[in-house]
Design an enzyme around this catalytic site. Sequence first.
Site, PDB file in Angstrom:
ATOM      1  N   HIS A 132       0.812  -1.218   0.000  1.00 30.05           N
ATOM      2  CA  HIS A 132       0.000   0.000   0.000  1.00 30.05           C
ATOM      3  C   HIS A 132       0.851   1.276   0.000  1.00 30.05           C
ATOM      4  CE1 HIS A 132       0.440  -0.009   4.441  1.00 30.05           C
ATOM      5  NE2 HIS A 132       0.134   1.261   4.387  1.00 30.05           N
ATOM      6  N   HIS A 162       7.630  -2.300   2.672  1.00 27.20           N
ATOM      7  CA  HIS A 162       7.518  -0.850   2.477  1.00 27.20           C
ATOM      8  C   HIS A 162       8.877  -0.148   2.364  1.00 27.20           C
ATOM      9  CE1 HIS A 162       3.501  -1.911   3.412  1.00 27.20           C
ATOM     10  NE2 HIS A 162       3.578  -1.790   4.719  1.00 27.20           N
TER      11      HIS A 162
HETATM   12  C1  BG6 Z   1       1.301  -2.258   7.536  1.00 28.53           C
HETATM   13  C2  BG6 Z   1       1.927  -2.905   8.736  1.00 28.53           C
HETATM   14  O1  BG6 Z   1       1.750  -2.879   6.356  1.00 28.53           O
HETATM   15  O2  BG6 Z   1       1.673  -0.873   7.503  1.00 28.53           O
HETATM   16  C3  BG6 Z   1       1.504  -2.188  10.009  1.00 28.53           C
HETATM   17  O3  BG6 Z   1       1.526  -4.265   8.801  1.00 28.53           O
HETATM   18  C4  BG6 Z   1       1.803  -0.717   9.901  1.00 28.53           C
HETATM   19  O4  BG6 Z   1       2.152  -2.746  11.139  1.00 28.53           O
HETATM   20  C5  BG6 Z   1       1.229  -0.126   8.622  1.00 28.53           C
HETATM   21  O5  BG6 Z   1       1.226  -0.073  11.036  1.00 28.53           O
HETATM   22  C6  BG6 Z   1       1.676   1.314   8.441  1.00 28.53           C
HETATM   23  O6  BG6 Z   1       0.999   1.875   7.346  1.00 28.53           O
HETATM   24  P1  BG6 Z   1       0.734   3.436   7.259  1.00 28.53           P
HETATM   25  O7  BG6 Z   1       0.129   3.633   5.902  1.00 28.53           O
HETATM   26  O8  BG6 Z   1      -0.212   3.772   8.376  1.00 28.53           O
HETATM   27  O9  BG6 Z   1       2.057   4.120   7.440  1.00 28.53           O
END
Ligand code: BG6
Length: 486
Positions: free
Chosen positions: A172, A234
């Site tokens: 994402h 990420h």
């Molecule tokens: C997810 C993780 O992929 O990304 C989570 O599993 C994390 O642990 C999250 O909190 C963070 O996403 P964002 O978009 O809130 O920075």
Amino acid sequence: MDLNTFNLYLFGGTGDLSNRKLIPAMFRQETLGNIDKESEIIGLGSREISKEEYTQMVKNSLEKYFPSFKDNEEAWTRFGQRLNYIKLDISSSEDWKNINNIPKDRPVVYYLATPPNLYKQISTSLKENNLIEDNCRVVVEKPIGSNLETAQDINNSLSAGFDESQIYRIDHYLGKEAVQNLLALRFANTIFEKSWSNSAIDHIQITVAEDLGVEDRGGYYDETGALRDMVQNHLLQILCLIAMEPPVSIQSESVRDEKLKVLKSLAPFTEETIGINSVRAQYLDGISKGEAACAYIDEEGVNAENNTETFVALKLEINNWRWTGVPFYLRTGKRMHSKSSEIVVRYKAVPHNIFSKEASLKADQLVLRIHPDEGIDLKLNTKKPGVSGYDLEELPLDLNLHDYHELGHQDCYERLLLDVIRGNPSLFVRRDEIEASWKWIDNIINLWESEDVPMEEYISGGWGPSNADLLLKRDFRSWKNGSSKK
Ligand code: BG6
């Protein structure tokens, strides 16, 4: 924008991901008038509920997760009409017969919002029931495995039914505007490219800090840890976008080809470097956002014996012409000082200072903010106004994307879902990328164990353990801590 015509099948259609993310993302596109009236959204789940009951459940969750739902009655009338529900116990061959009339005249998207251990069965059953045609795509979420071997298993399960070109693996972070902006910054402007290498850059920092703890996901997180949960996907994806060579086109496979080359150029950690260039740590209790916060080991679902890391910092190298000699420092953690994600590019100092020794001449710094205040901040040395020679100060050229665009409600799932519908895979992660990143991560996990790299501790609400600071201090550098604009 062209109207999008599609059929979206949500496996796990009554689950958390569908309710919190996927349905609101599609509903927002409905409010913007981007969905053709022919399109259908079909929830699939093991519960025996009617179409009307499903529609009511979707309405309830939109009331909860879509802030201005009440002001969008017209959109809801349209949206409600395109909803449908099919009862599916995936182990029942009878139930699979409930899925029929798969259209051939439009993209058909199977979104597997289910645990990964169901992918194989779903994929094989779709195939056996003749539900996969050329116009079909399948979307899956992380975690794609917990190491190379399990990732290969999942990839093989998907390949049992689908061609690689039909498989969309979501990260994402790639749907975030500020992350996509990294590509625009690098490849839509000429001024950075010539200095985007070891000739001008001293080092690069990538920080993804979260203020929240593990919340209600203690059980999952305790089996996963920060390295697998955040770095493998990420942070490595961001690193790829920062470090890759210019792709031939944004629409094609070439973005993914270039990312893969970066992953393959990552220098593996060794027995000698693992203890020096990596830090793992777990949060203690402390104060988070003004309130007392418990230690990780006291979180629900956590087993202290698992010794799971909630923070990782790494110093890594990319072995290629562009980056040799430029360290990349990565860090991520839960329950840190604030939610802040940014990339800091520190340039080298000028080769010779023509100003007086007292003039504070700082190396230039480019900050690419992902969260909060998505934007770009270039810090430059300027002359302080006055008549007494050259007194220098560092001032910002600060671009805040919010000053120009309403970014407030857009969620990364909107862009990603539309890309699946339009058949554009460039913001999705290809099988070879996933497997290359796991190979590199597995090596770290193995070395952490074999070399007994200690689990450090850090206080909730801080910036991580002191050894993470030492990682840079040793190189006469320091982390840029904190919310972006400072
Ligand atoms: C997810 C993780 O992929 O990304 C989570 O599993 C994390 O642990 C999250 O909190 C963070 O996403 P964002 O978009 O809130 O920075």
